[in-house]
Scaffold this motif. Structure first.
Motif, PDB file in Angstrom:
ATOM      1  N   ALA A  80       3.084 -45.486 -92.980  1.00 45.64           N
ATOM      2  CA  ALA A  80       1.751 -45.314 -92.395  1.00 45.64           C
ATOM      3  C   ALA A  80       1.280 -43.865 -92.427  1.00 45.64           C
ATOM      4  CB  ALA A  80       1.745 -45.831 -90.959  1.00 45.64           C
ATOM      5  N   ALA A  81       2.109 -42.943 -92.003  1.00 43.56           N
ATOM      6  CA  ALA A  81       1.692 -41.540 -91.933  1.00 43.56           C
ATOM      7  C   ALA A  81       1.455 -40.965 -93.323  1.00 43.56           C
ATOM      8  CB  ALA A  81       2.738 -40.723 -91.183  1.00 43.56           C
ATOM      9  N   GLU A  82       2.319 -41.307 -94.260  1.00 44.06           N
ATOM     10  CA  GLU A  82       2.167 -40.814 -95.629  1.00 44.06           C
ATOM     11  C   GLU A  82       0.865 -41.317 -96.242  1.00 44.06           C
ATOM     12  OE1 GLU A  82       4.438 -41.273 -99.953  1.00 44.06           O
ATOM     13  OE2 GLU A  82       5.495 -41.773 -98.089  1.00 44.06           O
ATOM     14  N   SER A 102      -2.003 -44.198 -79.657  1.00 42.40           N
ATOM     15  CA  SER A 102      -1.545 -44.906 -78.461  1.00 42.40           C
ATOM     16  C   SER A 102      -1.074 -43.904 -77.418  1.00 42.40           C
ATOM     17  CB  SER A 102      -0.393 -45.868 -78.804  1.00 42.40           C
ATOM     18  OG  SER A 102       0.208 -46.379 -77.624  1.00 42.40           O
ATOM     19  N   ARG A 103      -1.373 -44.187 -76.157  1.00 43.49           N
ATOM     20  CA  ARG A 103      -0.887 -43.331 -75.076  1.00 43.49           C
ATOM     21  C   ARG A 103       0.630 -43.427 -74.945  1.00 43.49           C
ATOM     22  NH1 ARG A 103      -2.455 -43.718 -68.658  1.00 43.49           N
ATOM     23  NH2 ARG A 103      -0.616 -45.067 -68.703  1.00 43.49           N
ATOM     24  N   ASP A 104       1.207 -44.497 -75.487  1.00 42.84           N
ATOM     25  CA  ASP A 104       2.651 -44.688 -75.394  1.00 42.84           C
ATOM     26  C   ASP A 104       3.444 -43.713 -76.263  1.00 42.84           C
ATOM     27  OD1 ASP A 104       2.922 -46.957 -73.626  1.00 42.84           O
ATOM     28  OD2 ASP A 104       2.043 -48.176 -75.206  1.00 42.84           O
ATOM     29  N   TRP A 105       2.880 -43.334 -77.415  1.00 46.92           N
ATOM     30  CA  TRP A 105       3.697 -42.619 -78.397  1.00 46.92           C
ATOM     31  C   TRP A 105       4.314 -41.329 -77.859  1.00 46.92           C
ATOM     32  CZ3 TRP A 105       4.190 -46.862 -80.002  1.00 46.92           C
ATOM     33  CH2 TRP A 105       3.397 -47.579 -80.882  1.00 46.92           C
ATOM     34  N   PRO A 106       3.563 -40.445 -77.189  1.00 41.45           N
ATOM     35  CA  PRO A 106       4.210 -39.230 -76.701  1.00 41.45           C
ATOM     36  C   PRO A 106       5.257 -39.486 -75.616  1.00 41.45           C
ATOM     37  CG  PRO A 106       1.805 -39.065 -76.558  1.00 41.45           C
ATOM     38  CD  PRO A 106       2.129 -40.472 -76.888  1.00 41.45           C
ATOM     39  N   ASP A 156       9.913 -39.964 -79.314  1.00 41.77           N
ATOM     40  CA  ASP A 156      10.224 -40.129 -80.736  1.00 41.77           C
ATOM     41  C   ASP A 156       9.112 -39.482 -81.544  1.00 41.77           C
ATOM     42  OD1 ASP A 156      10.740 -40.930 -83.324  1.00 41.77           O
ATOM     43  OD2 ASP A 156      11.248 -42.995 -82.791  1.00 41.77           O
ATOM     44  N   ASP A 157       9.408 -38.323 -82.113  1.00 47.02           N
ATOM     45  CA  ASP A 157       8.382 -37.556 -82.808  1.00 47.02           C
ATOM     46  C   ASP A 157       7.792 -38.315 -83.994  1.00 47.02           C
ATOM     47  OD1 ASP A 157       7.024 -34.945 -82.882  1.00 47.02           O
ATOM     48  OD2 ASP A 157       7.986 -34.748 -84.842  1.00 47.02           O
ATOM     49  N   ARG A 158       8.542 -39.252 -84.538  1.00 48.64           N
ATOM     50  CA  ARG A 158       8.045 -40.002 -85.699  1.00 48.64           C
ATOM     51  C   ARG A 158       6.807 -40.828 -85.358  1.00 48.64           C
ATOM     52  NH1 ARG A 158      13.518 -43.054 -87.003  1.00 48.64           N
ATOM     53  NH2 ARG A 158      13.382 -43.177 -84.728  1.00 48.64           N
ATOM     54  N   LEU A 159       6.684 -41.238 -84.099  1.00 48.82           N
ATOM     55  CA  LEU A 159       5.554 -42.068 -83.696  1.00 48.82           C
ATOM     56  C   LEU A 159       4.236 -41.295 -83.705  1.00 48.82           C
ATOM     57  CD1 LEU A 159       7.271 -43.989 -80.775  1.00 48.82           C
ATOM     58  CD2 LEU A 159       6.729 -44.885 -83.046  1.00 48.82           C
ATOM     59  N   LEU A 160       4.321 -39.966 -83.724  1.00 44.57           N
ATOM     60  CA  LEU A 160       3.118 -39.128 -83.736  1.00 44.57           C
ATOM     61  C   LEU A 160       2.776 -38.635 -85.136  1.00 44.57           C
ATOM     62  CD1 LEU A 160       3.822 -37.062 -80.512  1.00 44.57           C
ATOM     63  CD2 LEU A 160       2.145 -38.885 -80.784  1.00 44.57           C
ATOM     64  N   SER A 204       1.262 -40.075 -87.634  1.00 40.13           N
ATOM     65  CA  SER A 204      -0.105 -40.370 -88.074  1.00 40.13           C
ATOM     66  C   SER A 204      -1.102 -39.394 -87.455  1.00 40.13           C
ATOM     67  CB  SER A 204      -0.476 -41.818 -87.732  1.00 40.13           C
ATOM     68  OG  SER A 204       0.226 -42.720 -88.549  1.00 40.13           O
ATOM     69  N   GLU A 205      -0.886 -39.031 -86.207  1.00 35.09           N
ATOM     70  CA  GLU A 205      -1.753 -38.025 -85.586  1.00 35.09           C
ATOM     71  C   GLU A 205      -1.656 -36.702 -86.341  1.00 35.09           C
ATOM     72  OE1 GLU A 205      -1.435 -37.474 -81.412  1.00 35.09           O
ATOM     73  OE2 GLU A 205      -1.517 -39.613 -80.925  1.00 35.09           O
ATOM     74  N   ARG A 206      -0.451 -36.298 -86.678  1.00 36.16           N
ATOM     75  CA  ARG A 206      -0.281 -35.037 -87.408  1.00 36.16           C
ATOM     76  C   ARG A 206      -0.951 -35.104 -88.774  1.00 36.16           C
ATOM     77  NH1 ARG A 206       4.913 -35.498 -85.185  1.00 36.16           N
ATOM     78  NH2 ARG A 206       5.787 -36.218 -87.171  1.00 36.16           N
ATOM     79  N   ALA A 207      -0.893 -36.257 -89.412  1.00 41.96           N
ATOM     80  CA  ALA A 207      -1.503 -36.404 -90.734  1.00 41.96           C
ATOM     81  C   ALA A 207      -3.005 -36.188 -90.680  1.00 41.96           C
ATOM     82  CB  ALA A 207      -1.190 -37.794 -91.292  1.00 41.96           C
ATOM     83  N   VAL A 208      -3.654 -36.736 -89.680  1.00 41.32           N
ATOM     84  CA  VAL A 208      -5.103 -36.576 -89.555  1.00 41.32           C
ATOM     85  C   VAL A 208      -5.452 -35.132 -89.183  1.00 41.32           C
ATOM     86  CG1 VAL A 208      -7.133 -37.273 -88.217  1.00 41.32           C
ATOM     87  CG2 VAL A 208      -5.521 -38.987 -89.036  1.00 41.32           C
ATOM     88  N   LYS A 209      -4.679 -34.548 -88.292  1.00 38.97           N
ATOM     89  CA  LYS A 209      -4.942 -33.176 -87.872  1.00 38.97           C
ATOM     90  C   LYS A 209      -4.787 -32.187 -89.025  1.00 38.97           C
ATOM     91  CE  LYS A 209      -3.600 -34.005 -83.069  1.00 38.97           C
ATOM     92  NZ  LYS A 209      -2.611 -33.723 -81.992  1.00 38.97           N
ATOM     93  N   ALA A 210      -3.925 -32.509 -89.992  1.00 36.65           N
ATOM     94  CA  ALA A 210      -3.678 -31.618 -91.116  1.00 36.65           C
ATOM     95  C   ALA A 210      -4.647 -31.836 -92.274  1.00 36.65           C
ATOM     96  CB  ALA A 210      -2.243 -31.796 -91.613  1.00 36.65           C
ATOM     97  N   SER A 211      -5.590 -32.769 -92.112  1.00 32.41           N
ATOM     98  CA  SER A 211      -6.464 -33.146 -93.230  1.00 32.41           C
ATOM     99  C   SER A 211      -7.498 -32.092 -93.590  1.00 32.41           C
ATOM    100  CB  SER A 211      -7.195 -34.445 -92.879  1.00 32.41           C
ATOM    101  OG  SER A 211      -8.117 -34.226 -91.806  1.00 32.41           O
TER     102      SER A 211
END
Length: 268
Positions: free
Chosen positions: A67-69, A91-95, A99-103, A105-112
């Motif tokens: 998903a993140a890739e 999701s509010r659950d991820w942080p 588990d850093d892997r759950l975030l 997708s957020e990092r991918a968008v922020k780095a766009s």
């Protein structure tokens, strides 16, 4: 008028986001594998037609192992094609799960390189009627979960849609992360009891150990990785980690969120 792309346009939030945008006079391109605009995360040939002429995009990732890739590549393509605003459903659950892997997708968008906004909702009220993992037990009259008696502020999917529409259409939200919840803490037992009262049916809520719940989900055909994640989420709820409200709906819309009872009245 520029077009706004809504990925997952036939899904639980996507169709509501598309409707909320159209109600505000926006031009919408709802994209999904079975929607009016074909889109498949694993078919890159569908990406550019979905993105052409788009000014902003509502993103729901593929929810698979890549998903993140995939999201990083898609967000980069979007920015290159002139998309100025990216709004990601997270999701509010991820942080909270550590588990850093759950975030990722957020990092991918922020780095766009685009102007990003992240929406982190709690569990959807609509899961009780639109997600088979919950809706089928509700219909059967016996809801067995490993969530114990932990509390969750279930968020109304229409509030997620209203927030997403506002963020997609208005300035002032770039670089912001909004946590979205309902206005009231309920256990899954409380929620099931409200549905039972509205329908006049007997619906039991039965807390079960994680290993028993895993076995039941496996028997229903759920994959092992999905079962493990759901049990982690329910363990977090059972431990009280989610027992607090978030004010993202009010921050964006200037009003309080819809109550779970409103969902029950409209649905059941």
């Amino acid at each position: 008028m520029a077009t706004i792309l809504v990925l997952g346009g036939t899904g639980k939030t996507g169709r509501r986001v598309a409707a909320a945008l159209r109600a505000r006079g926006a031009r919408v391109r709802a994209a999904s594998r079975r929607g009016e605009t074909p889109f498949d995360w694993h078919d890159h040939d569908t990406w550019e037609p979905a993105l052409s002429g788009v000014s902003a995009a509502y993103l729901v990732d593929s929810q698979g192992p890549e998903a993140a890739e995939l999201l990083a590549a898609f967000a980069g393509a979007a920015v290159a094609l002139g998309v100025r605003r990216l709004v990601l459903l997270s999701s509010r659950d991820w942080p909270k799960l550590g588990d850093d892997r759950l975030l990722a997708s957020e990092r991918a968008v922020k780095a766009s390189g685009g102007a990003w906004t992240v929406l982190r909702p709690t569990w959807f009220a609509q899961n009780f009627s639109e997600d088979p993992m919950l809706s089928e037990p509700v219909e059967a009259g016996r809801v067995e979960l490993s969530a114990g008696h932990g509390l969750e502020p279930f968020v109304h999917a229409d509030d997620i849609a209203d927030v997403a529409a506002e963020v997609l259409l208005r300035d002032g939200h770039a670089g912001r992360t909004y946590e979205l919840s309902g206005p009231r803490l309920l256990s899954f037992g409380d929620a099931v009891a409200e549905i039972a009262a509205a329908t006049g049916r007997k619906i039991a809520y039965v807390p079960v150990p994680p290993e028993e719940y895993a076995a039941r989900l496996s028997a229903r055909g759920y994959a092992a990785d999905e079962i493990a994640l759901v049990n982690r989420l329910f363990a977090s709820i059972a431990a009280g980690v989610n027992a607090h409200l978030s004010d993202g709906v009010r921050q964006v819309l200037g009003r309080g969120p819809r109550d779970f009872a409103e969902y029950v009245r409209a649905t059941w």
